[in-house]
Scaffold this active site. Structure first.
Site, PDB file in Angstrom:
ATOM      1  N   ASP A 122       0.842  -1.199   0.000  1.00  0.00           N
ATOM      2  CA  ASP A 122       0.000   0.000   0.000  1.00  0.00           C
ATOM      3  C   ASP A 122       0.877   1.250   0.000  1.00  0.00           C
ATOM      4  O   ASP A 122       1.780   1.388   0.829  1.00  0.00           O
ATOM      5  CB  ASP A 122      -0.921   0.001   1.229  1.00  0.00           C
ATOM      6  CG  ASP A 122      -2.078   0.970   1.053  1.00  0.00           C
ATOM      7  OD1 ASP A 122      -2.383   1.348  -0.101  1.00  0.00           O
ATOM      8  OD2 ASP A 122      -2.687   1.362   2.069  1.00  0.00           O
ATOM      9  N   TYR A 124       1.026   5.733  -0.578  1.00  0.00           N
ATOM     10  CA  TYR A 124       0.524   6.900   0.164  1.00  0.00           C
ATOM     11  C   TYR A 124       0.537   8.086  -0.808  1.00  0.00           C
ATOM     12  O   TYR A 124       0.996   9.166  -0.465  1.00  0.00           O
ATOM     13  CB  TYR A 124       1.488   7.132   1.339  1.00  0.00           C
ATOM     14  CG  TYR A 124       0.959   7.913   2.514  1.00  0.00           C
ATOM     15  CD1 TYR A 124      -0.282   7.654   3.075  1.00  0.00           C
ATOM     16  CD2 TYR A 124       1.752   8.906   3.092  1.00  0.00           C
ATOM     17  CE1 TYR A 124      -0.726   8.369   4.177  1.00  0.00           C
ATOM     18  CE2 TYR A 124       1.316   9.621   4.203  1.00  0.00           C
ATOM     19  CZ  TYR A 124       0.075   9.340   4.739  1.00  0.00           C
ATOM     20  OH  TYR A 124      -0.366  10.035   5.837  1.00  0.00           O
ATOM     21  N   HIS A 129      -4.537  13.748   1.385  1.00  0.00           N
ATOM     22  CA  HIS A 129      -4.717  12.866   2.538  1.00  0.00           C
ATOM     23  C   HIS A 129      -3.476  12.926   3.438  1.00  0.00           C
ATOM     24  O   HIS A 129      -3.581  13.044   4.664  1.00  0.00           O
ATOM     25  CB  HIS A 129      -4.962  11.432   2.053  1.00  0.00           C
ATOM     26  CG  HIS A 129      -4.973  10.396   3.136  1.00  0.00           C
ATOM     27  ND1 HIS A 129      -6.037  10.226   3.997  1.00  0.00           N
ATOM     28  CD2 HIS A 129      -4.046   9.477   3.510  1.00  0.00           C
ATOM     29  CE1 HIS A 129      -5.763   9.236   4.841  1.00  0.00           C
ATOM     30  NE2 HIS A 129      -4.560   8.770   4.572  1.00  0.00           N
ATOM     31  N   ARG A 138       0.722  14.959  13.554  1.00  0.00           N
ATOM     32  CA  ARG A 138       1.891  15.807  13.827  1.00  0.00           C
ATOM     33  C   ARG A 138       1.577  17.242  13.397  1.00  0.00           C
ATOM     34  O   ARG A 138       1.950  17.661  12.301  1.00  0.00           O
ATOM     35  CB  ARG A 138       3.122  15.317  13.019  1.00  0.00           C
ATOM     36  CG  ARG A 138       3.644  13.929  13.365  1.00  0.00           C
ATOM     37  CD  ARG A 138       4.747  13.507  12.395  1.00  0.00           C
ATOM     38  NE  ARG A 138       4.264  13.562  11.006  1.00  0.00           N
ATOM     39  CZ  ARG A 138       3.646  12.558  10.400  1.00  0.00           C
ATOM     40  NH1 ARG A 138       3.472  11.421  11.011  1.00  0.00           N
ATOM     41  NH2 ARG A 138       3.214  12.698   9.156  1.00  0.00           N
ATOM     42  N   GLU A 194     -10.663   3.704   3.838  1.00  0.00           N
ATOM     43  CA  GLU A 194      -9.786   4.542   3.015  1.00  0.00           C
ATOM     44  C   GLU A 194     -10.130   4.298   1.553  1.00  0.00           C
ATOM     45  O   GLU A 194     -10.122   3.159   1.082  1.00  0.00           O
ATOM     46  CB  GLU A 194      -8.308   4.248   3.294  1.00  0.00           C
ATOM     47  CG  GLU A 194      -7.869   4.784   4.649  1.00  0.00           C
ATOM     48  CD  GLU A 194      -6.346   4.764   4.854  1.00  0.00           C
ATOM     49  OE1 GLU A 194      -5.640   4.036   4.119  1.00  0.00           O
ATOM     50  OE2 GLU A 194      -5.879   5.493   5.761  1.00  0.00           O
ATOM     51  N   GLU A 196      -9.269   4.104  -2.040  1.00  0.00           N
ATOM     52  CA  GLU A 196      -8.040   3.925  -2.819  1.00  0.00           C
ATOM     53  C   GLU A 196      -8.356   3.227  -4.135  1.00  0.00           C
ATOM     54  O   GLU A 196      -9.407   2.613  -4.286  1.00  0.00           O
ATOM     55  CB  GLU A 196      -7.024   3.056  -2.056  1.00  0.00           C
ATOM     56  CG  GLU A 196      -6.685   3.572  -0.670  1.00  0.00           C
ATOM     57  CD  GLU A 196      -5.432   2.921  -0.077  1.00  0.00           C
ATOM     58  OE1 GLU A 196      -4.639   2.316  -0.835  1.00  0.00           O
ATOM     59  OE2 GLU A 196      -5.256   3.022   1.153  1.00  0.00           O
ATOM     60  N   ASP A 228      -9.030   0.271   2.192  1.00  0.00           N
ATOM     61  CA  ASP A 228      -8.040  -0.109   3.201  1.00  0.00           C
ATOM     62  C   ASP A 228      -8.630   0.212   4.581  1.00  0.00           C
ATOM     63  O   ASP A 228      -8.343   1.250   5.176  1.00  0.00           O
ATOM     64  CB  ASP A 228      -6.744   0.672   2.943  1.00  0.00           C
ATOM     65  CG  ASP A 228      -5.692   0.434   4.008  1.00  0.00           C
ATOM     66  OD1 ASP A 228      -5.749  -0.599   4.689  1.00  0.00           O
ATOM     67  OD2 ASP A 228      -4.802   1.302   4.142  1.00  0.00           O
ATOM     68  N   ARG A 232      -8.127   3.369  13.557  1.00  0.00           N
ATOM     69  CA  ARG A 232      -7.296   4.547  13.843  1.00  0.00           C
ATOM     70  C   ARG A 232      -6.728   4.537  15.254  1.00  0.00           C
ATOM     71  O   ARG A 232      -5.640   5.086  15.492  1.00  0.00           O
ATOM     72  CB  ARG A 232      -8.113   5.828  13.634  1.00  0.00           C
ATOM     73  CG  ARG A 232      -8.668   6.006  12.243  1.00  0.00           C
ATOM     74  CD  ARG A 232      -7.594   6.063  11.189  1.00  0.00           C
ATOM     75  NE  ARG A 232      -8.159   6.273   9.859  1.00  0.00           N
ATOM     76  CZ  ARG A 232      -7.463   6.115   8.735  1.00  0.00           C
ATOM     77  NH1 ARG A 232      -6.191   5.738   8.768  1.00  0.00           N
ATOM     78  NH2 ARG A 232      -8.031   6.321   7.570  1.00  0.00           N
ATOM     79  N   GLN A 235      -3.819   2.265  15.203  1.00  0.00           N
ATOM     80  CA  GLN A 235      -2.782   2.864  14.348  1.00  0.00           C
ATOM     81  C   GLN A 235      -1.968   3.907  15.110  1.00  0.00           C
ATOM     82  O   GLN A 235      -0.739   3.930  15.043  1.00  0.00           O
ATOM     83  CB  GLN A 235      -3.454   3.502  13.116  1.00  0.00           C
ATOM     84  CG  GLN A 235      -2.494   4.026  12.063  1.00  0.00           C
ATOM     85  CD  GLN A 235      -3.230   4.626  10.854  1.00  0.00           C
ATOM     86  OE1 GLN A 235      -4.465   4.623  10.780  1.00  0.00           O
ATOM     87  NE2 GLN A 235      -2.464   5.140   9.901  1.00  0.00           N
ATOM     88  N   LYS A 248      -4.291  -2.246  10.091  1.00  0.00           N
ATOM     89  CA  LYS A 248      -4.616  -2.308   8.667  1.00  0.00           C
ATOM     90  C   LYS A 248      -4.856  -3.727   8.161  1.00  0.00           C
ATOM     91  O   LYS A 248      -5.609  -3.914   7.214  1.00  0.00           O
ATOM     92  CB  LYS A 248      -3.449  -1.721   7.862  1.00  0.00           C
ATOM     93  CG  LYS A 248      -3.120  -0.269   8.175  1.00  0.00           C
ATOM     94  CD  LYS A 248      -4.075   0.647   7.468  1.00  0.00           C
ATOM     95  CE  LYS A 248      -3.600   2.091   7.535  1.00  0.00           C
ATOM     96  NZ  LYS A 248      -4.471   2.952   6.715  1.00  0.00           N
ATOM     97  N   THR A 252      -8.956  -6.013   3.857  1.00  0.00           N
ATOM     98  CA  THR A 252      -8.953  -5.037   2.761  1.00  0.00           C
ATOM     99  C   THR A 252     -10.001  -5.511   1.772  1.00  0.00           C
ATOM    100  O   THR A 252     -10.025  -6.692   1.422  1.00  0.00           O
ATOM    101  CB  THR A 252      -7.571  -4.988   2.073  1.00  0.00           C
ATOM    102  OG1 THR A 252      -6.579  -4.677   3.052  1.00  0.00           O
ATOM    103  CG2 THR A 252      -7.534  -3.936   0.966  1.00  0.00           C
ATOM    104  N   GLU A 369     -10.500  12.173   8.146  1.00  0.00           N
ATOM    105  CA  GLU A 369     -10.442  13.528   7.594  1.00  0.00           C
ATOM    106  C   GLU A 369     -11.809  14.211   7.640  1.00  0.00           C
ATOM    107  O   GLU A 369     -11.910  15.372   8.026  1.00  0.00           O
ATOM    108  CB  GLU A 369      -9.953  13.478   6.141  1.00  0.00           C
ATOM    109  CG  GLU A 369      -8.538  12.971   5.984  1.00  0.00           C
ATOM    110  CD  GLU A 369      -8.275  12.447   4.586  1.00  0.00           C
ATOM    111  OE1 GLU A 369      -7.957  13.244   3.709  1.00  0.00           O
ATOM    112  OE2 GLU A 369      -8.412  11.219   4.374  1.00  0.00           O
TER     113      GLU A 369
HETATM  114 CA    CA Z   1      -3.975   3.086   2.972  1.00  0.00          CA
END
Ligand code: CA
Length: 422
Positions: A122, A124, A129, A138, A194, A196, A228, A232, A235, A248, A252, A369
């Site tokens: 996977d 990014y 995102h 962060r 997610e 994707e 995906d 959270r 994670q 994760k 999937t 998000e």
């Molecule tokens: Ca992903």
């Protein structure tokens, strides 16, 4: 790449294929399916039906019995000849009668993964995102300094990839709430999706033999939708320093029809030029042809349907929509980068693009998000709210390719229903 199979005037004798949202005769995706209680076999979706490839042999359009998905994915010329023959079979009424025994109502069939997936990676590549999520994790340092130079990725888990419709069991795992002193173990409280795309690897490369960017497109056998699923809370606790793991790999979901590069030929776009001040990729990632046509003109939709909405007979609710062109790296760049150290990709490997969010808040490809880290729950037509997914929620991804002068095609649903943790 545009030929008679893309002709917008081409119609099929298959009922409801003409004007079908996903599978008109211009699409011709590749898949593996079982008619009720029968063995799996390769076939192609057309309208609300599936035609077995074996129909081509019965009709005298092919001589080779037992054409396999592996061969078709690995050999572009074979894939292209199959497409041309299916187009002929399904458009010319002279083949109707001989094809009927090989034509199945899709609703009565089971769809399988199209091929055994050896490895799943996977990436990014959705920069919107990466920035938004980076801010949540962060605040001072959202986009790490490597992002614009190197396609970021990690090795995922192939064994837990499932086709659309397979139930999604809420995972249990270890978390530590921000105000807690000690971690605890239990069902995820922050289950997310997610949005994707999946990239199917066709021909592989030998160990030690990188794939030059000029050749990368030749190694891509097609695309699918990919969800995906992400816990959270797990994670946030587990991801440093080695990256995603149990947050994760519990599941999937993919849309199981392989939408071929040939079907997508009318829907290619130039890769968006990078904003002023962004670095040009290193030469091994830079291909003029890839930059000129390596992006996809695809609209991506996310819908949710809760148990309460089903009880009230409400249709699925559009949570967000995005566009595949928001990828910061092209599919070919991901393939070339993956093999750049000599890593051997193999036929049937699957690459995820990473979450493809758009720049606007309502084009985000995850609830993390959309709800700003859970702080602003989304309100649904049933008057329920969602910061993250609840048991009984179904999440549906869709994709649609549109271009002037061509018949639109879709990918078929990528759907998963959340079941309670055991
Ligand atoms: Ca992903």
């Amino acid at each position: 790449m545009i030929d008679a199979t893309h002709d917008q005037k081409l119609t099929s004798w298959v009922a409801n294929a003409n004007g079908h949202a996903d599978f008109p005769i211009q699409n011709l995706p590749l898949g593996l399916f079982s008619p009720a209680n029968e063995a799996p076999r390769p076939g192609t979706a057309v309208g609300d039906y599936i035609i077995e490839w074996q129909a081509l042999v019965a009709a005298g359009l092919r001589q080779d019995n037992g054409l396999t998905m592996e061969d078709v994915l690995a050999t572009p010329a074979l894939r292209q000849s199959l497409r041309a023959q299916l187009s002929k079979l399904l458009s010319d009424p002279q083949y109707r009668e001989i094809s009927e025994p090989y034509l199945h109502t899709a609703a009565d069939c089971r769809l399988h993964l199209p091929i055994r997936i050896g490895d799943y990676t996977d990436f990014y590549a959705g920069i919107h995102h990466a920035v938004t999520v980076g801010k949540l994790f962060r605040p001072d340092n959202p986009l790490l300094p490597n992002y614009k130079h190197v396609p970021i990725g990690y090795h995922g888990r192939a064994s837990s990839i499932r086709p659309t419709g397979a139930p999604v069991i809420r995972p249990k795992g270890q978390t530590r709430a921000p105000d807690a002193e000690a971690p605890s173990f239990g069902p995820s409280k922050r289950l997310d999706f997610e949005l994707e795309l999946g990239i199917w690897i066709g021909a592989g490369n030998d160990l030690g033999a990188p794939i030059p960017i000029e050749n990368a497109a030749q190694h891509i056998a097609g695309f699918c939708l990919l969800n995906d699923w992400s816990a959270r809370d797990f994670q946030a606790w587990e991801y440093q320093p080695l990256g995603p793991f149990l947050a994760k790999n519990f599941m999937t979901t993919i849309s199981p029809w392989i939408i071929t590069p040939e079907a997508l030929a009318p829907f290619r776009l130039a890769q968006a030029s990078r904003p002023e001040g962004d670095p040009k990729p290193l030469p091994y990632l830079w291909g003029e042809a890839d930059q000129a046509g390596g992006a996809l003109k695809l609209r991506l939709d996310v819908l949710i349907e809760t148990a309460e909405m089903r009880a009230q007979n409400l249709p699925p609710h559009a949570l967000s929509h995005s566009e595949a062109r928001h990828m910061y790296w092209t599919a070919a760049q991901l393939v070339t980068h993956h093999a750049s150290n000599g890593c051997n990709l193999q036929t049937g490997d699957l690459l995820g693009t990473g979450t493809i969010s758009g720049p606007a808040p309502d084009s985000a490809g995850s609830l993390l998000e959309l709800s700003e880290g859970g702080k602003k729950p989304v309100t649904l037509p049933s008057n329920e709210t969602r910061a993250f997914l609840e048991d009984g929620d179904a999440l549906i991804l869709r994709a649609r390719a549109e271009a002037d002068g061509f018949v639109s095609i879709g990918f078929g649903d990528c759907r998963g229903l959340i079941l309670p943790a055991p």
